[in-house]
Every structure is written in C-alpha cells, then in structure tokens.
Design a protein around this motif. Structure first.
Motif, PDB file in Angstrom:
ATOM      1  N   ILE A   1       0.830  -1.213   0.000  1.00 42.25           N
ATOM      2  CA  ILE A   1       0.000   0.000   0.000  1.00 42.25           C
ATOM      3  C   ILE A   1       0.857   1.252   0.000  1.00 42.25           C
ATOM      4  O   ILE A   1       0.631   2.192  -0.777  1.00 42.25           O
ATOM      5  CB  ILE A   1      -0.915   0.020   1.250  1.00 42.25           C
ATOM      6  N   TRP A   2       1.867   1.288   0.899  1.00 43.29           N
ATOM      7  CA  TRP A   2       2.666   2.501   1.045  1.00 43.29           C
ATOM      8  C   TRP A   2       3.509   2.797  -0.201  1.00 43.29           C
ATOM      9  O   TRP A   2       3.825   3.950  -0.468  1.00 43.29           O
ATOM     10  CB  TRP A   2       3.531   2.416   2.295  1.00 43.29           C
ATOM     11  N   GLU A   3       3.841   1.771  -0.975  1.00 42.81           N
ATOM     12  CA  GLU A   3       4.581   2.011  -2.219  1.00 42.81           C
ATOM     13  C   GLU A   3       3.664   2.620  -3.275  1.00 42.81           C
ATOM     14  O   GLU A   3       4.083   3.520  -4.029  1.00 42.81           O
ATOM     15  CB  GLU A   3       5.181   0.710  -2.732  1.00 42.81           C
ATOM     16  N   LEU A   4       2.434   2.125  -3.366  1.00 42.04           N
ATOM     17  CA  LEU A   4       1.496   2.713  -4.321  1.00 42.04           C
ATOM     18  C   LEU A   4       1.153   4.145  -3.930  1.00 42.04           C
ATOM     19  O   LEU A   4       1.008   5.023  -4.795  1.00 42.04           O
ATOM     20  CB  LEU A   4       0.232   1.858  -4.398  1.00 42.04           C
ATOM     21  N   LEU A   5       1.037   4.394  -2.632  1.00 46.89           N
ATOM     22  CA  LEU A   5       0.811   5.770  -2.190  1.00 46.89           C
ATOM     23  C   LEU A   5       2.003   6.659  -2.510  1.00 46.89           C
ATOM     24  O   LEU A   5       1.850   7.811  -2.922  1.00 46.89           O
ATOM     25  CB  LEU A   5       0.523   5.792  -0.684  1.00 46.89           C
ATOM     26  N   ASP A   6       3.203   6.115  -2.334  1.00 46.87           N
ATOM     27  CA  ASP A   6       4.422   6.861  -2.654  1.00 46.87           C
ATOM     28  C   ASP A   6       4.455   7.245  -4.136  1.00 46.87           C
ATOM     29  O   ASP A   6       4.852   8.373  -4.489  1.00 46.87           O
ATOM     30  CB  ASP A   6       5.649   6.020  -2.297  1.00 46.87           C
TER      31      ASP A   6
END
Length: 535
Positions: A90-95
């Motif tokens: 999730i945090w990579e897609l948000l990044d």
C-alpha cells in the motif's frame, strides 16, 4: 493524517465482544459502533506471515508468494522477509502517488521499502532491523528508550508478571514510536500493527485478565493517536481470528507414513527441527550442554536407531501417567536425539511445515532428491487427496473440511511455492502437526487456534450511516487506497468495501522486487518456535 490503518493480530468478535461488554476498550468499541464493522474473512493459510502481506498487497499468496514463516530451497529453509513478497505494498502505491507514510511493526516488512516517510519493521525481522530512513531506529531509541520487536525473556524462564509487563511495554512502544514518527514526518497515511494480541493467546490462553491488559494497552495507544492526529478515516483490521480448539491434534506425517508416502529416519541423522537449529545457533559461543547431557543424547540417539524412540517412550509413559512429569525434566535436545523424523529425501510426499496447511510431493526435477517421476505426479496427488479426504477422528468425524489441489485455492505466478495438496481442518478445530509422535491422534499442543473469521471496522467522515457488513482480507488494500482517492492495482484480488467510494483500478507497472536476502537471526527462529509456529 488522511487515513490510519490499525492492525490487531488475531482480533475477532469472540475476543472483542467480551472486552466491549466489560468496558475495557472504549476507543475500539467506539470505532466499531460509530462506523461500518463486521467479519473480515481471512485467507488460506490464516497465519501472520502470509496474511499480513495479503493485507498490504491486496493479492492472494499465489501472487505475492508467501505461504508460511518459511521459504524453501529444496529441503533447506529460512525465515521469510519482505524480499519474498512479490507485489507492491500500500505505502509504495501511495508513494507513487506522492503520499507519505509511516509504517510501524507490520510483519514481513524487513528489509524496508524506500518511500517518503518511515518504516520500522515488525515480526520476522531481526532484532534491531534496518529501517527506513537509515538510522531512524537509533533516533527512536534516543527519544523513547529501548525499542524491541521481540520480548527479551526466553519462554518458561521468566516470572509471569515480569513477562506480562514486558508484553504491555512492547505494545506501548508501538504507539509511542508511531507518534514520534508521525510528529517527525507528518504522514498522509499511517499503519500501526499490534502483535501481542496474538502472542498472548499462545502464552497465556487461560488468563483472560492478561488478555484484557494487552487489549487495554492497545486501546490506550489508539486513543492517544486519534486524539493527537485526528485522521479523516480509521480502518481497523485483523489478519485472522482465534478461538479454542474443540478437536484433536492430527499428526499428518504419521498418517502419511502409515499410508506409504512418508519414510522415517531415527536419531540425529534426520532433518532437524527449526527449534533445534535455533537452540544450537543460540548456544554458539555460550556452551551450556553438560558432558553428561551430551552423553545421554548420544545414548538415546543410538537407541532410536534400533527402534527405541522418544515417541515410543512418550506413549508408554503416558499410559502410566508419567509423561508430563518426565517431559518437564528432559531437555529438548536430549528428546530430539531419541526421536524419529521424516526422511524428506526418501519420502514420496510429506508435510514440511504445519502452518502451510498442506502436503508437498517429492517431485523429480523440482526437489533435489525427488523420487516421484513427473509422469506420476497426477496419480500420486490423486491418491494423496483421496487418502486425506477419508481421514476421520476417533469420534468418526472428518478431520478436514477441504482437501484440494493447490490451484483450486491459489492463482498467480507463485502457486509453485504452495504445497501440492491443501488440507484445511474442519472449522480449524484440529491442530495439524508435521511431527512424528508414534500415533496419529493426540490432544492439541495448544488450547487456542487461528480461525478464519477476523474482524474490521471503518470509521470517519466518509461513513454516513453506521452498520454491519462483511469483507475479505484482500479488500483491505483497495479500500485503504480508495479512502485517499488512489486507484487500486488491477492485479489486486480484493475490491473496495461498499462503505467507501471506489477510486477505480489502474494498471501499475510489474513489481520488481529486490534481490532476495535471508533472515539470518536465530532469535527470530527461536521466537517462532516458542510460539509453536515452527516445530
């Protein structure tokens, strides 16, 4: 902070409902009552190392590649880590969409991803792991004092109150570290996970007062975060549920031995257990075994080779009521020296790790010493399935609710990592073990077991009408992304929960994972063995 995701390992209605009724967790109760909440169906297998990657990627294990605490290379194995997870988090897609994140204590996140924000890994990481950004763990310790992933006290060697307080301290430290990082990085997204809510059931299953203390500590930390950062949306999820066993321990490899699939080998020449490996590694440089103990190990190992094994000794002692008394006084290494184990290289099929929930075929060309010709694979697998489907408990009830080829439960590029035959115990009321113990059935080694029914709650401004709903573990990632207006990946198996407006789906680039690294840390292995995950 736009969205806060709170992970509570093993939370479910059978745990939360009594806590809510007692008024022990008012913050969590309010989140569940004021939002949309209900049962969150877990996956197969419903265990921490595979389920949390499914939470943060939104894909099934056949796509992300993790089925157990272990990754296998032939008959050798190691503890899994983030480099074994083959999908964006999730945090990579948000990044990629220019949102920052703070992620604390989430299992299987070491080594951490390079993102805008901070990541402090959780379970399966080595103690004192690398973090993102580099050096941030030292900053946390300078600011807050000691920060650990695992407890510092070995199982069985610590007074209960000291150990319980350490569990509470570990739980508090997650919230304190999260708040420190949130102040420093001002993230758009936060993800905080609590692991002791599961650990307590392995260590103190009959102490509801201890369970309540852990959950009260979780509630206090969540309350402090909500008070300080007032996120627009709060999502609470568990990776699985937990409940009491009502059935038996079923020794899968014992059954497979009787059916002609497993070959056994006696004494120390067999494949070692993970707990044995971990204990040996931990003792390096600090030898604790006496010459007398070592001599006894050699004697019992020799006895095992002529058929006098620890399993047979245990059966005999159990019949005269002395099994527990003797077991309490016999060191683990001594017992293992006299035990039988699976001869993986000579076997046709075997259970290699109990939490995989399945049986692996020793296939030529795939396993280093495979004995099953590829032309016989389907025939052998059909025999296995038919044999396992027919297993009944001593009460005449089926042991398994599902016995199926792996492709019926998983899909993706990593289905090959799964066992060839998946075995799901009826209502998860039976404890499966890969150990050879002389008889097919016994009493469960632990009184509580993971269950398929977890829980979730979504609360915040986006929720117009509180209510109940059901969802699946794979739905968490697309739902979290939707709360921030970010499209889910087309590869995700889950969908946005109906209580949140979807943000569409997008074809993100193929995930390119870093070169696989290994978790070379005996303490991690010992922790998992202490909790019964590794045998």
């Amino acid at each position: 902070m736009q969205t806060l995701l709170v992970g509570i390992d093993a939370a479910c209605a059978r745990v939360l409902d009594p806590l809510f009724e007692a008024g022990a967790t008012p913050t969590l109760e309010a989140l569940f009552e004021d939002g949309v909440s209900g049962e969150l169906e877990s996956q197969i297998p419903p265990w921490t190392p595979s389920a949390w990657p499914s939470v943060y990627t939104g894909v099934n294990p056949g796509k992300h590649g993790v089925f157990s605490f272990l990754t296998f290379d032939g008959y050798d194995w190691d503890v899994i880590n983030r480099t074994d997870v083959d999908e964006f988090a999730i945090w990579e897609l948000l990044d990629r969409n220019e949102f920052s994140s703070v992620v604390v204590n989430v299992p299987v996140t070491s080594p951490p991803d390079d993102i805008d924000g901070a990541i402090v890994p959780g379970y399966t990481a080595p103690e004192g792991p690398p973090c993102q950004p580099e050096g941030v763990l030292d900053d946390i310790r300078d600011e807050l004092g000691e920060y650990r992933i695992y407890g510092s006290h070995p199982a069985g060697d610590t007074p209960d109150e000291e150990k319980i307080e350490e569990y509470c301290a570990l739980t508090r430290s997650r919230g304190e570290a999260f708040r420190y990082l949130a102040d420093r990085f001002e993230p758009d997204f936060g993800f905080l996970q609590f692991q002791q809510t599961d650990t307590v059931f392995h260590e103190y299953p009959d102490r509801w007062d201890v369970i309540e203390r852990i959950y009260e500590t979780v509630d206090e930390q969540v309350a402090a975060i909500l008070e300080e950062y007032d996120p627009d949306t709060v999502v609470v999820v568990s990776d699985h549920g937990i409940g009491e066993y009502e059935g038996y321990e079923f020794r899968v490899n014992e059954f497979l031995n009787d059916e002609g699939f497993v070959e056994r080998i006696a004494g120390e020449s067999g494949m070692p257990s993970w707990s044995s490996i971990a204990q040996n590694e931990l003792r390096e440089g600090n030898p604790g075994a006496s010459e007398e103990q070592t001599a006894v190990e050699r004697l019992l190992s020799a006895a095992a080779k002529v058929g006098i094994t620890s399993q047979r000794m245990a059966t005999a002692l159990d019949r005269i009521g002395l099994k527990e008394a003797v077991a309490a006084r016999v060191p683990g290494d001594v017992a293992r020296a006299a035990s039988e184990s699976v001869d993986f290289e000579a076997s046709t099929a075997y259970m290699r790790a109990r939490i995989e929930l399945g049986v692996r075929i020793n296939l030529q060309g795939r396993e280093p010493s495979g004995v099953v010709d590829p032309s016989e694979y389907d025939t052998v697998r059909t025999r296995l399935i038919e044999s396992l489907r027919g297993v009944e408990t001593p009460d005449g009830e089926p042991v398994f609710e599902t016995v199926a080829p792996r492709e019926e439960l998983f899909h993706g590029d990593h289905v090959e990592n799964a066992p060839d035959v998946i075995t799901i115990p009826s209502s998860f009321d039976h404890f499966l073990t890969a150990s050879l113990r002389g008889e097919r059935f016994g009493s469960p080694q632990e009184p509580w077991n993971h269950k398929i029914d977890g829980t979730f709650a979504v609360s915040g401004a986006a929720i117009e009408t509180p209510g109940t709903a059901t969802a699946h573990l794979f739905d968490v990632a697309p739902t979290v992304l939707a709360t921030m207006g970010v499209a889910a990946s087309e590869r995700m198996d889950g969908t946005t929960m109906p209580c949140i407006e979807p943000a569409g789906r997008e074809s993100y680039p193929e995930y390119e994972r870093d070169e696989t690294t290994r978790t070379d840390d005996a303490q991690v292995e010992q922790q998992l063995a202490d909790l019964g995950y590794l045998e």
